[in-house]
Design an enzyme around this catalytic site. Structure first.
Site, PDB file in Angstrom:
ATOM      1  N   GLY A   1      12.778  -2.002   3.029  1.00 27.35           N
ATOM      2  CA  GLY A   1      13.835  -1.654   3.989  1.00 27.35           C
ATOM      3  C   GLY A   1      15.145  -1.356   3.289  1.00 27.35           C
ATOM      4  O   GLY A   1      15.249  -1.435   2.054  1.00 27.35           O
TER       5      GLY A   1
ATOM      6  N   GLU B   1       4.011  -6.976   3.887  1.00 26.60           N
ATOM      7  CA  GLU B   1       5.085  -7.978   3.786  1.00 26.60           C
ATOM      8  C   GLU B   1       4.537  -9.377   4.051  1.00 26.60           C
ATOM      9  O   GLU B   1       4.868 -10.335   3.350  1.00 26.60           O
ATOM     10  CB  GLU B   1       6.206  -7.642   4.774  1.00 26.60           C
ATOM     11  CG  GLU B   1       6.992  -6.400   4.373  1.00 26.60           C
ATOM     12  CD  GLU B   1       7.984  -5.945   5.421  1.00 26.60           C
ATOM     13  OE1 GLU B   1       8.860  -5.149   5.075  1.00 26.60           O
ATOM     14  OE2 GLU B   1       7.884  -6.356   6.589  1.00 26.60           O
TER      15      GLU B   1
END
Ligand code: 5RP
Length: 219
Positions: free
Chosen positions: A29, A103
């Site tokens: 991100g 993740e």
């Protein structure tokens, strides 16, 4: 400070939590991109990074940081990642960047999850941010009906497939009072690859970027 400056601030602060000589788990991100850029400054002091996405791997390698995949390590001292929302117990919604499955896999290897986020991500109740769910495409209508029964509207994320080749649902309109119960429930629905609730893998610590500076919250 702008939101992006707050992201950069907490990303730099996260370097304090990187363990010298070890591999560090790295999320995905825009906040993590700042972290990767900062990590480049101490790359000689770490073994390298275990990446959670193709995008993070490319950025890490561009900085000359050694990268391993999750299946090449057994455990990590720390995983550092952003969040779309984080509540008062460190439970999070993640997956806005479509990397939720990897993740969660990398977070599962780590002893500690350090969340880095600007203050806009802090909420009392999770759910204002649409909940991302990576799914098998065959199950999409069935899963949309299941979320509707919970009061949610599950929309296919247009034009997006994950690094694992799957579509994503974004579920709008949920108010998630018990993130752990919902994570456990949704994980059992056939066709769900990963739900973007991180309650079993909640943050151990959050570095929150505020106008007054970095606030460190331990859970
Ligand atoms: C990616 C994620 C990100 O951590 C989340 O979307 C936050 O992103 P950003 O740092 O760009 O605000 O879960 O799948």
């Amino acid at each position: 400070m702008t939101q992006d400056e707050l992201k950069a601030l907490v990303a730099r602060e996260a370097l304090q939590h990187v363990v010298p000589g070890e591999w560090v788990g790295v999320g995905t991100g825009s906040t993590v991109n700042h972290f990767i850029d900062a990590l480049a400054g101490m790359k000689a002091q770490i073994a390298g990074a275990v990446s959670s996405s193709v995008a993070s791997t490319q950025r890490l390698r561009a900085h000359g940081i050694a990268v391993r995949e999750a299946n090449e390590v057994e455990r990590l001292p720390v995983y550092i990642d952003g969040a779309d929302e984080i509540d008062g117990r460190g439970c999070m919604i993640k997956g806005g960047g479509a990397a939720l499955t990897r993740e969660k896999i990398v977070a599962d290897l780590a002893a500690r999850f350090v969340c880095i986020a600007d203050a806009s991500k802090r909420v009392d109740v999770l759910g204002r941010f649409p909940l991302p769910v990576e799914v098998i495409d065959l199950a999409v209508p069935q899963l949309q009906r299941r979320f509707a029964a919970l009061g949610g509207r599950a929309m296919l994320r247009a034009g997006v497939v994950t690094d694992n080749g799957h579509p994503l649902l974004d579920v709008h309109g949920l108010q998630i009072n018990d993130p752990l119960a919902m994570e456990v429930e949704v994980n059992q629905w056939p066709g769900v690859v990963t739900v973007g609730l991180f309650a079993r893998h909640r943050a151990s610590l959050c570095l929150l970027g505020t106008a007054q500076g970095v606030q460190t919250v331990r859970y």
